[in-house]
Design an enzyme around this catalytic site. Structure first.
Site, PDB file in Angstrom:
ATOM      1  N   SER A 191       0.967  -1.502  -0.435  1.00  0.00           N
ATOM      2  CA  SER A 191       0.400   0.209  -0.098  1.00  0.00           C
ATOM      3  C   SER A 191       0.881   0.924   0.010  1.00  0.00           C
ATOM      4  O   SER A 191       1.557   1.741   1.093  1.00  0.00           O
ATOM      5  CB  SER A 191      -1.149  -0.296   1.422  1.00  0.00           C
ATOM      6  OG  SER A 191      -1.765   1.265   1.296  1.00  0.00           O
ATOM      7  N   SER A 234      -1.206   2.913  -8.244  1.00  0.00           N
ATOM      8  CA  SER A 234      -2.466   3.159  -8.696  1.00  0.00           C
ATOM      9  C   SER A 234      -1.975   4.530  -9.649  1.00  0.00           C
ATOM     10  O   SER A 234      -2.341   4.898 -10.763  1.00  0.00           O
ATOM     11  CB  SER A 234      -3.013   3.501  -7.681  1.00  0.00           C
ATOM     12  OG  SER A 234      -3.792   3.222  -6.916  1.00  0.00           O
ATOM     13  N   SER A 264      -1.928  -7.414  -4.154  1.00  0.00           N
ATOM     14  CA  SER A 264      -2.209  -8.506  -3.893  1.00  0.00           C
ATOM     15  C   SER A 264      -1.065  -9.534  -3.560  1.00  0.00           C
ATOM     16  O   SER A 264       0.086 -10.097  -4.215  1.00  0.00           O
ATOM     17  CB  SER A 264      -2.269  -8.943  -6.150  1.00  0.00           C
ATOM     18  OG  SER A 264      -1.071  -7.934  -6.898  1.00  0.00           O
TER      19      SER A 264
HETATM   20  P1  ADP Z   1      -0.822   2.082  -4.294  1.00  0.00           P
HETATM   21  O1  ADP Z   1      -1.305   2.015  -5.424  1.00  0.00           O
HETATM   22  O2  ADP Z   1       0.575   1.632  -4.155  1.00  0.00           O
HETATM   23  O3  ADP Z   1      -1.188   2.042  -2.812  1.00  0.00           O
HETATM   24  P2  ADP Z   1      -0.110   5.419  -4.268  1.00  0.00           P
HETATM   25  O4  ADP Z   1      -0.455   5.081  -6.214  1.00  0.00           O
HETATM   26  O5  ADP Z   1      -1.879   5.291  -4.209  1.00  0.00           O
HETATM   27  O6  ADP Z   1       0.217   4.120  -4.433  1.00  0.00           O
HETATM   28  O7  ADP Z   1       0.467   6.024  -3.668  1.00  0.00           O
HETATM   29  C1  ADP Z   1       1.869   6.172  -4.465  1.00  0.00           C
HETATM   30  C2  ADP Z   1       2.167   7.462  -3.575  1.00  0.00           C
HETATM   31  O8  ADP Z   1       3.983   7.570  -4.508  1.00  0.00           O
HETATM   32  C3  ADP Z   1       2.144   8.609  -4.294  1.00  0.00           C
HETATM   33  O9  ADP Z   1       2.203   9.801  -3.624  1.00  0.00           O
HETATM   34  C4  ADP Z   1       2.891   9.458  -5.355  1.00  0.00           C
HETATM   35  O10 ADP Z   1       2.748  10.968  -5.338  1.00  0.00           O
HETATM   36  C5  ADP Z   1       4.389   9.123  -4.408  1.00  0.00           C
HETATM   37  N1  ADP Z   1       5.207   9.024  -5.393  1.00  0.00           N
HETATM   38  C6  ADP Z   1       6.407   9.745  -5.184  1.00  0.00           C
HETATM   39  N2  ADP Z   1       7.445   9.242  -6.048  1.00  0.00           N
HETATM   40  C7  ADP Z   1       6.751   7.758  -7.255  1.00  0.00           C
HETATM   41  C8  ADP Z   1       6.597   7.044  -8.270  1.00  0.00           C
HETATM   42  N3  ADP Z   1       8.139   7.161  -8.285  1.00  0.00           N
HETATM   43  N4  ADP Z   1       6.171   6.307  -8.720  1.00  0.00           N
HETATM   44  C9  ADP Z   1       4.906   6.228  -7.957  1.00  0.00           C
HETATM   45  N5  ADP Z   1       4.082   7.025  -6.947  1.00  0.00           N
HETATM   46  C10 ADP Z   1       4.994   8.057  -6.138  1.00  0.00           C
END
Ligand code: ADP
Length: 198
Positions: A34, A39, A106
């Site tokens: 998480s 996403s 997953s």
């Molecule tokens: P997940 O879906 O895996 O739970 P999210 O996409 O909701 O994660 O959250 C990831 C967080 O990390 C976001 O706030 C995003 O802006 C930040 N982040 C920082 N660097 C990256 C990167 N290189 N790729 C994806 N997210 C990033």
């Protein structure tokens, strides 16, 4: 399974639909903790594919849990059923000719293996490898803090395991690369599937 069922083969096949859509269907299965970035990267990847003229659909963890899987929780049994349903939906959408992107934690190897079995040769696994320390530092939704305080049961990485993918098609390190670079990496490493139009 009910043994009185018979599979009907339809005349309009997946390859005909792929041909009509000018693309090869596949499922890009993103896994990770998480807050790892699933996403965010999935959304950016879909935008990039859309701009390339590809027909896509994004299945995202919380969104699916608010609809199709709203009757499921986070027990082992429910997590297994969550992934099974998503894999079956992804398979249907692949049969419709679409490029499917899924963004779900997953956490269990066995479930991802099951998803791969259901989806078949169109399955590609992307491991978003962000460390627990970084995910907890980001704590986008405040869930790590709540889990540490014992307010959430079975929280992946804290009170429930995350089994690292053994042989993913792509590994994405969000601690070293920005979002667009992560998308580049996926497009480069999976390029044969995006270039193919059957
Ligand atoms: P997940 O879906 O895996 O739970 P999210 O996409 O909701 O994660 O959250 C990831 C967080 O990390 C976001 O706030 C995003 O802006 C930040 N982040 C920082 N660097 C990256 C990167 N290189 N790729 C994806 N997210 C990033």
């Amino acid at each position: 399974m009910n043994h009185n069922l018979t599979w009907h083969n339809m005349d309009i096949t997946k390859s005909l639909r792929e041909e009509q859509m000018g693309q090869k269907a596949c499922t890009i299965w993103m896994s990770g903790l998480s807050g790892a970035g699933k996403s965010t990267i999935a959304n950016a990847l879909e935008k990039r594919l859309y701009a390339m003229g590809k027909k896509t659909i994004l299945l995202d963890g919380d969104n699916v849990r608010m609809g199709l899987n709203s009757n499921l929780g986070f027990s082992d049994k429910d997590r297994i059923e969550n992934i099974r349903r998503i894999a079956e939906v992804a398979k249907l959408m692949n049969d419709a000719g679409l490029i499917v992107i899924t963004a779900f934690i997953s956490p269990y190897r066995q479930d991802r293996r099951n998803a791969k079995r259901i989806i078949g040769e169109d399955f590609r696994e992307v491991y978003v490898s962000t460390s627990i320390e970084e995910c907890e530092r980001r704590d986008v939704k405040g869930l790590y803090k709540a889990a540490r305080e014992g307010k959430i049961d079975s929280f992946t990485g804290i009170s429930s395991p995350y089994e690292i993918p053994e042989n993913p098609d792509v590994i994405i390190d969000t601690e070293k690369m920005g979002v667009e670079e992560c998308v580049d990496q996926i497009l480069i490493q999976l390029h044969p599937i995006f270039e193919k139009s059957e």
